[in-house]
Design an enzyme around this catalytic site. Structure first.
Site, mmCIF file in Angstrom:
data_model
loop_
_atom_site.group_PDB
_atom_site.id
_atom_site.type_symbol
_atom_site.label_atom_id
_atom_site.label_comp_id
_atom_site.label_asym_id
_atom_site.label_seq_id
_atom_site.Cartn_x
_atom_site.Cartn_y
_atom_site.Cartn_z
ATOM 1 N N ASP A 1 0.807 -1.215 0.000
ATOM 2 C CA ASP A 1 0.000 0.000 0.000
ATOM 3 C C ASP A 1 0.843 1.268 0.000
ATOM 4 O O ASP A 1 0.396 2.306 -0.464
ATOM 5 C CB ASP A 1 -0.968 -0.014 1.177
ATOM 6 C CG ASP A 1 -2.054 -1.063 0.966
ATOM 7 O OD1 ASP A 1 -1.881 -2.192 1.451
ATOM 8 O OD2 ASP A 1 -3.040 -0.758 0.300
ATOM 9 N N TYR B 1 -10.093 -0.578 1.542
ATOM 10 C CA TYR B 1 -9.685 -0.542 2.950
ATOM 11 C C TYR B 1 -9.321 0.862 3.410
ATOM 12 O O TYR B 1 -8.781 1.652 2.638
ATOM 13 C CB TYR B 1 -8.442 -1.412 3.162
ATOM 14 C CG TYR B 1 -8.722 -2.716 3.866
ATOM 15 C CD1 TYR B 1 -9.237 -2.739 5.159
ATOM 16 C CD2 TYR B 1 -8.475 -3.931 3.244
ATOM 17 C CE1 TYR B 1 -9.485 -3.940 5.805
ATOM 18 C CE2 TYR B 1 -8.725 -5.140 3.883
ATOM 19 C CZ TYR B 1 -9.234 -5.134 5.160
ATOM 20 O OH TYR B 1 -9.477 -6.326 5.791
#
Lengths: 675, 675
Positions: free
Chosen positions: B319, B403
């Site tokens: 990420d 997310y």
């Protein structure tokens, strides 16, 4: 009309002691403990079902008390059970030979006075020649020294004398109510009989790293500087600048409701009852109308020390069984122990004479904000949902001599419980006049060592997820076999479930992410198509370090394992057994979780051991910033989706926060000037 | 005048892209990332020493930027370094063959549009016959369905095409901006080239438990009900009753001070700088005038999925390296993302054309109360000291597609740092039309499964405890040998210290209570007579589960161990290496922590891997209550005593809390009536 779970009342205490005094005629009774006895669960369940769902008249459950007491200041210890509703004794029996009852606060206080007043101790103190030393405190002027006595549970190192004993650790302090005596441990330690205050023996404490030490008291030539904690005594105290008020304001009042012992908050419903042993217990815990637990409480904590030099080897407190967290509970004060809108509850205990004593405000309940509960932003639309995590906290704080324990059961809005314990207060210390460096203790001040030790707390969860029949499982997460059709790239992993079929313990396995769950095999989640459950998320921890052959372990088998499972039985409440003070052996989980009972799909009790190995550091002296121990109990596919979708989205009309620059420009100028 | 640690400015971004555009003449540049380059540490340390202690003129450190870019939408990826103070290019080089740069938010958004507009995809969507289905929403009336495209990093399963690719997961949603498309994953997944938007391949997704599945798109006969999260779309939404406001009020303003990037609060001093990759970093962290860390930041997170069925086997996000937490940062809003008096900071990023983009309020800073810091009651005198634990929080929140990650660095008043990450947002989902139960995923809604996955975050601590030379040790706690003179009763235990001599990793060992510490062997604590230190209290966790042979592990070796130690080198900042997107191998810790460097008593960097194995539960859908991951960094005999003895004792004049009964009787009657 009292609820079956309501705490004992003054009248019930008086009834109990009065009936027992009458039973024993002219004898003098020394009460070791009086409290409410839990109702039989079968009866209580019937009561709760009708209370919640109707269907008849609430059954009558007579309220009962138990009492431990000595007659004429002698062993044996008696245990009586009294029907306090109908004012008659149900039983009064002698406990097994050698059983010692829990200590009483007023019993300990009177030992403390007796020790300091005893000729042998006075003679030992005289040898110190305290009149030849004093301290010139820069703020308080000339102060004398005084000797402080700290009575300790005696512990066990052999089949004990058939008599309750007290090991008294002695300290030096300035003659000021807040001086930190733990900074100057003295090297004599008298042992006294608890009931009769008879002097038994003078122990001398080791100081150096080896076992050789002086077995006599010498004049104090020079006193090590005391490491004080109270602002009045701190010589270099400059209050830290610039801590501005931060107030928790609830202009429309609290979001929780209290009716007697019944609490309702954000879908949660439970009862809270204080008691002298555990501090408090929660009962009949529901969330969003569904049953989760019949009873939750911290039930025991043992604190074994890793310093093997006699008499320190006997330092193993059972803070609940030996003393009682309720007995030792602090009176909590507004704006000190919690912020916001606070509801307090009291504890009632009986003193050694059987008279009720009110301990006010021993449990506090309040709400707090703890950041974000959930959040999602659709990056395409920039539309967000953000919710704050409001928590409801039930808190008690026990002072067990030097240490403080803060027990918080914290509820969130999505069905989760955080069990959080904060260890604070003052380290138990050993003399170390020559500042010897050891590998079993830390020098925390001049001439003073704090020994490594452990805290092992047992939390008992009497489970009742969607009904009376529950099952404990543990799930491990394992790599899939390589080169399977599903796993050609060797990245897959899967869950392996193991059922706990018989009473016993479960080994820890952090590297398979082992997760303990309570499930109800009779209640299938319509989404997952698997049984509903709750999980216990416990960090992997070192359990008790003492040898299995030691008394420390023989007395506290529960401390050898993180999770235990038993089949419910009335009166199986305390992990190390009913009587721990000077106990020879664990009469709790080691007996009940022996594999005899089948526990799958039955009335299941989970016992979770929360452990901390504590090698002290200097930052923990003279008073210790809270060390956190916690675990989570969270829904694991119990509900069909996030149960908190119905809470309001965060909004500054509601929360009224302000920008830093605005706050600085509008703050009162008296404060502004300090910036 | 900018500080060497201050975030990049718009002007610096413009200078960078302008110089590089000039360098490449007529070519079109596609910027993958532009940001500030860290100053050489040697220079920065000289600067910081003079800044803090004086002794001369602050040295001049030219500010530098780095840029990753493609020329004419083609590989290779270039990396340039620019002296933005003096406006000249220091270097511009082609990266090693196959290197793919990080993804850009606007790059991804344009792929998303291109996918939905592409004839092949349109044809596939047409097969669904969306015009034949609609939904009658009880509140919103008749709604059509729409297809949503979610572009994902492509991942790695082989030596990749020499080209940045995007795997597009396709979903169905109601035609409403807040409909939860993750509830209805579709079964076709087009792969596109990132730079050129060329269609590469149509993947079809498995649905059942086995690997056999339909490789064509069929008309939707019936659509599974969507599990919505937004109140506007929830059909059975009844706002939860009785949540009353709880406001954090700071009438005299904040206790912290912000001067540019410099923060001071309660003895803490550090600088905060935002960046596009890490979100933010802290620099030059001091407490009570003593140096602790040169730099602290979350530096990487990988999220490998345990579902091995192609193409899911490639789901392994990095990420930070693939996207950038700063690039994905939320704009935080008053009264939503934190309460009280809030200071915000912004992030500046460059878009694909090299133009600066302002991301406002990506970091928020505020104070919070978190219960009791320390407490002690002298039971003899009933005199107590009670202090509240005030915390200072630096927070950022990244939305990486489905997310959300909330990163909090939390400072207390006693020198401790809590590193807390909350995982929230929406689970990444897979189609499961027939609701097949598997052991590698959880059915979280009708026809939809959330696969098991892991989150492995690396936090980098560039240590500087009392100076530049630090040592990493780990301490184990072991039973003493039985029957020693000190241990006749077999209760003793002791500490065993091991020094990390060479760069590498440390194995976990929870059952010896293994504790990682950074110490300074040149700075001896005058009380303990041992080196000062800080400890990393990390719970034992399962590390990455994929096979060592898998690309998942080859790309993220850091995720195999909890703690790594390296010797400081400029530009060794990211655990999996500088370039992670479609990477073939880890170019980070596996290279740097190979045992070559001696790290004892040197310029030491600690890399802590915070891991979570995440088997989803229904309560985490459609939006997930925060799952907490955290560890503590606390002083371990660094100070000579509790460094918070100077904070004010708790007092209700300051805290202004109120009793439950008073709050209810004084609350406005409109609210009172609801109780």
């Amino acid at each position: 009309m009292l609820h079956p779970f309501d705490s004992i009342t003054d009248e019930e205490i008086i009834t109990t002691s009065k009936l027992l005094k009458e039973l024993h005629g002219d004898a003098q009774l020394f009460f070791s403990q009086i409290d409410r006895l839990e109702p039989p669960k079968d009866d209580a369940i019937k009561y709760l079902e009708i209370e919640r769902y109707g269907g008849g008249k609430l059954p009558y459950i007579p309220r009962r008390s138990y009492a431990y007491y000595y007659v004429n200041n002698k062993m044996p210890l008696y245990k009586a059970i009294v029907n306090v509703s109908e004012k008659h004794i149900l039983s009064s029996k002698v406990t097994p030979e050698g059983t010692v009852g829990p200590l009483q606060p007023d019993g300990m206080a009177s030992v403390e006075l007796a020790v300091l007043d005893h000729p042998v101790v006075k003679a030992e103190i005289a040898k110190l020649q305290l009149d030849k030393v004093h301290y010139n405190h820069p703020k308080l002027g000339k102060l004398n020294y005084k000797v402080v006595c700290e009575p300790w549970m005696y512990g066990t190192d052999s089949p004990n004398d058939n008599c309750p004993l007290i090991q008294n650790y002695m300290y030096l302090a300035l003659d000021h109510p807040d001086s930190n005596h733990y900074s100057i441990p003295l090297r004599f330690s008298p042992v006294f009989e608890y009931l009769t205050h008879k002097f038994v023996r003078m122990d001398y404490l080791p100081s150096g790293a080896d076992e050789k030490f002086i077995r006599e008291t010498l004049p104090l030539r020079k006193v090590h500087p005391i490491v004080e904690y109270h602002p009045d005594l701190l010589e270099d105290y400059t209050p830290r600048a610039n801590l501005k008020p931060l107030q928790v304001v609830q202009p429309e009042g609290p979001s929780f409701e209290v009716n007697g012992s019944k609490i309702t908050w954000q879908g949660w419903e439970f009862r809270v009852a204080t008691n002298v042993r555990e501090g408090f217990a929660l009962y009949d815990v529901h969330f969003k109308g569904r049953s989760l637990f019949y009873r939750i409480a911290l039930n025991e904590m043992t604190v074994p020390y890793g310093d093997g030099r006699p008499p320190f080897h006997r330092k193993q407190a059972f803070d609940l069984g030996d003393c009682g967290f309720g007995n030792c509970a602090n009176s909590l004060a507004l704006g000190c122990h919690c912020l916001g809108v606070i509801k307090y509850m009291d504890t009632r205990r009986a003193d050694t004479r059987g008279n009720p004593v009110l301990l006010p405000s021993t449990v506090c309940m309040h709400e707090q904000d703890y950041g974000i509960l959930y959040l999602h932003k659709n990056y395409r639309t920039d539309s967000s949902v953000v919710t704050r995590r409001r928590e409801f906290v039930v808190q008690t704080i026990a002072t067990v001599a030097n240490y403080e324990y803060i027990v918080n059961l914290v509820f969130d809005q999505a069905g989760a419980i955080t069990v959080q314990v904060r260890a604070t207060g003052i380290l138990s210390t050993m003399p170390n006049d020559d500042n010897n460096v050891t590998d079993f203790g830390t020098i925390v001040g001049p001439g003073v060592t704090a020994a490594f030790h452990q805290h092992l707390l047992s939390f008992r969860f009497d489970t009742r997820l969607d009904g009376d029949k529950n099952t404990v499982v543990y799930d491990d997460y394992l790599p899939m076999e390589e080169q399977l059709p599903y796993n050609q790239y060797n990245v897959g992993f899967r869950q392996k479930r193991t059922f706990v079929e018989r009473s016993g313990s479960v080994d820890q396995s952090p590297f398979t992410n082992r997760t303990y769950k309570v499930i109800n095999e009779n209640s299938i989640n319509p989404v997952t198509l698997k049984p509903v459950g709750y999980k216990f998320e416990m960090p992997a921890k070192q359990m008790i370090l003492a040898s299995p052959s030691s008394y420390n372990v023989r007395r506290a088998k529960y401390a050898t394992k993180q999770l235990w499972v038993t089949k419910y039985q009335d009166e199986q409440l305390y992990a190390a057994g009913e009587f721990t003070n000077q106990s020879q052996t664990d009469t709790g989980l080691s007996k009940w979780a022996d594999g005899t009972d089948t526990v799958r799909n039955s009335d299941t009790v989970v016992w979770a051991t929360l452990a901390l190995t504590h090698p002290p550091v200097t930052e923990q002296f003279p008073v210790m910033p809270s060390d956190f121990l916690q675990f989570l109990v969270t829904p694991a596919s119990f509900f069909d989706r996030n149960p908190a979708l119905d809470i309001p989205l965060a909004d500054n009309k509601f929360n009224k926060s302000v920008y830093y620059d605005d706050a600085r420009s509008t703050a009162p100028s008296c404060c502004q000037s300090k910036i």
